[in-house]
Design a protein around this motif. Structure first.
Motif, short mmCIF file in Angstrom:
data_model
loop_
_atom_site.label_atom_id
_atom_site.label_comp_id
_atom_site.label_asym_id
_atom_site.label_seq_id
_atom_site.Cartn_x
_atom_site.Cartn_y
_atom_site.Cartn_z
N VAL A 8 -12.34 5.25 -7.38
CA VAL A 8 -10.95 5.12 -6.91
C VAL A 8 -10.94 4.64 -5.47
O VAL A 8 -10.19 3.73 -5.10
CB VAL A 8 -10.21 6.47 -7.03
N VAL B 129 0.86 -1.19 0.00
CA VAL B 129 0.00 0.00 0.00
C VAL B 129 0.89 1.23 0.00
O VAL B 129 1.84 1.32 0.78
CB VAL B 129 -0.91 0.02 1.26
N PHE C 146 -1.18 -3.07 -7.00
CA PHE C 146 -1.67 -4.37 -7.45
C PHE C 146 -0.56 -5.28 -7.95
O PHE C 146 -0.64 -6.49 -7.83
CB PHE C 146 -2.77 -4.18 -8.50
N MET D 183 -12.31 0.81 -5.29
CA MET D 183 -11.62 -0.24 -6.05
C MET D 183 -10.10 -0.15 -5.96
O MET D 183 -9.41 -1.12 -6.27
CB MET D 183 -12.03 -0.17 -7.53
N ARG D 184 -9.58 0.99 -5.60
CA ARG D 184 -8.13 1.15 -5.65
C ARG D 184 -7.49 1.47 -4.31
O ARG D 184 -6.30 1.31 -4.15
CB ARG D 184 -7.77 2.28 -6.66
N SER D 185 -8.28 1.92 -3.34
CA SER D 185 -7.65 2.31 -2.07
C SER D 185 -7.73 1.16 -1.08
O SER D 185 -8.62 0.30 -1.15
CB SER D 185 -8.32 3.55 -1.49
N PHE E 265 0.52 5.57 -0.31
CA PHE E 265 -0.39 6.73 -0.31
C PHE E 265 -1.84 6.27 -0.19
O PHE E 265 -2.73 6.84 -0.81
CB PHE E 265 -0.23 7.58 -1.59
N GLY E 266 -2.05 5.21 0.56
CA GLY E 266 -3.42 4.73 0.75
C GLY E 266 -3.96 3.91 -0.40
O GLY E 266 -5.06 3.39 -0.33
N LEU E 267 -3.19 3.82 -1.49
CA LEU E 267 -3.67 3.07 -2.66
C LEU E 267 -2.97 1.72 -2.73
O LEU E 267 -1.83 1.58 -2.31
CB LEU E 267 -3.42 3.86 -3.95
N ILE E 268 -3.69 0.75 -3.29
CA ILE E 268 -3.16 -0.61 -3.37
C ILE E 268 -2.21 -0.72 -4.55
O ILE E 268 -2.51 -0.25 -5.65
CB ILE E 268 -4.31 -1.62 -3.56
#
Lengths: 520, 365
Positions: free
Chosen positions: B214, A372, A379, B217-219, A374-377
């Motif tokens: 966002v 993770v 992938f 689905m992305r956080s 900046f809070g984003l996954i």
């Protein structure tokens, strides 16, 4: 009981060509099975071999797609369990169906026809329990009973209907070794009176000891009908799993390093009325050792695990230490940050999310590995980690985008074990790590636990499978009625002693002398 | 011959998307029957209901005016619904958003500052969140049911708005009508499409939908919300805080509904009235589910729902049907959606004989 024809006469039960298909799997494929009067007949097979489906068909719970059933020589149709009971078929299920708030007699009254008079029923219960050596108090409330006692309720309930065939589904999985002896005596007595018994199990030694004949299933088909007393454990295993039992290496017994996981006086009331209170639990696991906790389920294992994993926090921080740090009040995420990983007993719904992909399930606990930003996954990171779990633990799946629920129990367990162990943990807690897993996967998981130990991790395994614990553990303790016994070196104890301890008879004392003195 | 519902081996992915379309189609078919039974020429009624409202640019602008609040509320609700947090009170949160945003405009009657509108929107978000924070607090501290609390607060919000426009905020020059004064230009959302009444609320709604995608689905936080909704035990196992999910779920719904409220007050109405929304907050619940809790689906579903609103108004004016016809269609749509969703986990199979038998014996005891 009514007089019965001599053995070797008409079979009590004969199945011919029984088949049953479910949308994804053929559970039974042309199965033939013959049970003679007074015979103890084993149905042997791995999880998923089709044993349970076959029993459900005999007991009228499920209907076969094709095939014939003959009862005492007469072709019959069994549409529902009530009809099966009228024929004289009784079943003792693996999962009990008892009302915890009712007494034994009340529970039995619910199932037995013409049993309005509870006092008369209580007398009948006492008669049957005396006759077959099954001690049972009709007035006792079920929720105060141990698992073994509840099984006795089920058995007595079944026997009150004077069955000619009793189906026992994995009866010993909930019993201490001494209770298994008792059960076998009861079953032999029943068989001598002419009642047939269908005994479902995957424990080879029990079947060799108890049964007159065995039908072995693999992948929904019969792979052999044998006299188990003439077979060796490995020949039975070969028929059951299609290959020889795998063997694996255990390192040298070790004294262990520094104390990594210490439980000091953990006491806790159960969350629910039917839970188990934990009573002053003391435990220590050192780096580089595997400590096992044996015990019959329902004796506080769930509560202890929740306390260790942080899913239930303690009021006192000092009740649990990780490497000298008090963590009792930290939640599950904070404890994982300190190097704890946990393999839970329930795979779907706890260890993994059924409707998410393996990759998404990798993120569940392994997000600490730089997944993770900046809070984003990220992938890419998630997928490559999931790939590593699949490769390293040989998980059979349709790629890491496959849903967790599409995997077999054993493969999902290997994935969860992989996800947890590849996080380079300091402490591993594993609950029933090989429960319901096929033999090959079980060996791989045990090997992985031993490798963790070799890498200097502190490993705690809670299991009902005594053979497993004796195979992999350096020390073994027993949990009974919410109390934990001292941990004994595996080499200095025996299955008999641990079995005795499982009934709650163990020496008092917070820890073994070795632990108390602080040296390994 | 029987038709049998048979469990699918796994949920049909196609049906997840086909089911809302099927529900929309069946709703239209039901409308056809209803119109016929009421004695209208069904084709003409259909045209009046579903086509005439959007056969010109102005009509599409009107559609957008309704799509904006519906999709805003539905997106916010969807965040909560994904975490199994059942916020039913978007209507009240929308009302509080309108009160707070509108209150700011009324407090600065002479300001022409460009900061006034953003300030109003921010105030609307805060107001909606504050209203949603009440069920969140009661849920996390006393385990109070958020469905009941959020629903009942809707009526409190409506009465609070009535109190304000009948009392302290009433326009002194308004001839006694229960309404506030008209907002100045700086407090009104600009028109974005010439020749229509479509205002900046629509682009804001689109931006919130994109942000919602966002986030969900992305956080990592969105992932935690999805896990909490799909398997509470797994969320607990991983150490995701349940209280946090409740707070996020409700605050997202409240904040988005608050924006929608400001959009209504600062949009075509341009003042506060005793009633600020024709039930957008409730209709958004249907929109969220018809849209499968997904931003794109929500946009499409809110267009359908907006058309039902427009068609209902048109039917009232042109056919003399009661306004309740909008509610009938909304209810029918939800009914058919829930029914069609059965086909995600089950399939229909035609069986030619009585099902299940152990062939070929017929003897039973």
């Amino acid at each position: 009981m009514s007089p019965r024809p001599p053995a070797a006469a008409t079979p009590r039960l004969a199945l011919t060509g029984i088949s049953k298909a479910y949308p994804t799997v053929v559970a039974n494929d042309g199965i033939d099975l013959v049970v003679l009067p007074g015979e103890i007949h084993a149905v042997l097979g791995e999880n998923g071999a089709g044993k349970s489906t076959l029993m459900k068909i005999i007991y009228g719970v499920t209907k076969a797609d094709a095939g014939e059933i003959a009862w005492n020589g007469e072709p019959v149709r069994i549409d529902n369990p009530a009809q099966a009971r009228r024929l004289g078929i009784g079943m003792v299920f693996q999962q009990f169906s008892l009302f915890e708030t009712l007494t034994v007699a009340e529970n039995i009254a619910l199932a037995v026809e013409d049993s309005r008079d509870l006092d008369a029923l209580a007398r009948r219960i006492e008669e049957v329990s005396a006759r077959y050596g099954i001690p049972l108090d009709p007035k006792q409330l079920v929720h105060s009973q141990s698992v073994g006692e509840r099984q006795r309720v089920e058995i007595v309930r079944c026997l009150l209907q004077k069955p000619e065939l009793v189906i026992m589904d994995e009866p010993t999985s909930v019993l201490a070794p001494q209770a298994v002896r008792k059960l076998f005596e009861t079953l032999r007595l029943l068989a001598r009176e002419g009642c047939s018994i269908l005994y479902i199990s995957h424990r080879l030694d029990e079947i060799k000891e108890l049964c007159d004949s065995a039908t072995i299933l693999r992948g929904g088909k019969v792979t052999g009908t044998v006299d188990p007393r003439d077979e060796s454990a490995s020949s039975l295993a070969r028929m059951m799993i299609g290959k020889a039992l795998p063997v694996f290496a255990h390192g040298e017994a070790d004294e262990g390093g520094e104390e990594r996981l210490v439980v000091a006086g953990l006491t806790r009331k159960a969350d629910t009325q039917f839970g188990t209170d934990l009573d002053d639990i003391h435990l220590s696991v050192r780096s580089g050792e595997i400590v096992g906790i044996a015990g019959i389920s329902g004796n506080g294992q769930q509560e202890l695990l929740a306390a260790l994993s942080g899913e239930r926090t303690s009021r006192e921080a000092s009740e649990i230490h990780f490497g000298g740090r008090q963590v009792g009040r930290l939640g599950a995420a904070a404890r994982r940050d300190l190097g704890l990983v946990f393999v839970p007993e329930e795979r779907l719904g706890r260890g993994a999310v059924a409707n998410m992909s393996l990759a998404d399930n990798a993120l569940l606990t392994a997000h600490r590995l730089n997944m993770v930003r900046f809070g984003l996954i990220r992938f890419g990171e998630v997928r490559s980690f999931a790939d590593r779990c699949v490769d390293r633990f040989n998980v059979i799946c349709g790629g890491v985008e496959a849903d967790a629920k599409s995997l077999s129990g054993g493969n999902l367990q290997k994935f969860i074990v992989g996800r947890e162990f590849l996080q380079e943990p300091r402490i591993v807690v594993a609950a029933q790590p090989t429960w319901g897993v096929d033999v090959g996967a079980a060996a791989a998981i045990r090997q992985a636990l031993i490798e963790m130990r070799g890498a200097g991790v502190a490993v705690l395994v809670i299991s009902e499978d005594l053979d497993e614990l004796f195979e992999i553990c350096d020390r073994i303790a027993v949990i009974a009625k919410g109390r934990l016994s001292p941990a004994k070196r595996t080499s200095e104890t025996s299955i008999e002693e641990i079995g005795l301890w499982m009934s709650g008879l163990f020496p008092e004392g917070p820890a073994t002398p070795a632990e108390a003195s602080g040296v390994g | 011959m029987w038709v049998k519902l048979e469990p699918r081996a796994e949920p049909s992915r196609a049906m997840i998307y086909v089911s809302p379309l099927l529900a929309a189609g069946l709703t239209l078919a039901t409308g056809f029957v209803v119109f016929t039974v009421l004695g209208f020429d069904p084709l003409a009624a259909f045209h009046a209901f579903f086509v005439a409202p959007i056969d010109d640019l102005y009509g599409w602008g009107e559609l957008g005016l309704k799509v904006a609040p519906l999709s805003l509320c539905a997106m916010g609700l969807a965040v909560g619904f994904r975490a199994n947090v059942w916020n039913i009170g978007a209507e009240g949160q929308l009302t509080l958003g309108a009160i707070c945003g509108g209150g700011l405009a009324l407090a600065f009657p002479d300001t022409e500052s460009a900061w006034l509108l953003p300030g109003m929107i921010a105030a609307g978000v805060v107001g909606g969140m504050a209203w949603a924070a009440i069920p969140a607090f009661l849920k996390t501290h006393f385990n109070a049911n958020e469905i009941l609390v959020s629903l009942m607060l809707t009526y409190v919000a409506a009465l609070f708005l009535s109190y304000l426009v009948f009392g302290p905020w009433r326009d002194p020059q308004g001839f006694g009508f229960p309404e506030t004064r008209q907002f100045q230009d700086a407090a009104t959302l600009p028109i974005v499409l010439d020749g229509t009444r479509l205002h900046a609320g629509m682009p804001i709604a689109l931006a919130v939908l994109a942000l919602g995608w966002v986030f969900m689905m992305r956080s990592f936080l969105g992932y935690q919300i999805r896990v909490a909704g799909l398997a509470g035990g797994a969320a607990q196992y991983a150490g995701f805080s349940h209280k946090r999910m409740v707070w996020i779920g409700l605050l997202a719904g409240g904040g988005a509904a608050g924006i929608a409220g400001v959009g209504e007050a600062a949009g075509p109405i341009g003042q506060l009235l005793p009633s600020i929304s024709p039930g957008y907050g409730f209709a958004a619940i249907i929109v969220a589910f018809v849209g499968r809790l997904h931003p794109v689906g929500i946009l499409l579903a809110s267009m359908l729902m907006a058309l039902l609103y427009l068609g209902g108004e048109a039917a009232q004016m042109n056919l003399g049907l009661p306004s309740a016809v909008t509610g009938v269609f909304q209810g029918t749509l939800l009914f058919f959606l829930l029914a069609s969703d059965v086909l995600i986990n089950f399939r229909l199979r035609v069986v030619r004989r009585a099902p299940g038998r152990v062939a070929p014996t017929e003897r039973a005891t």
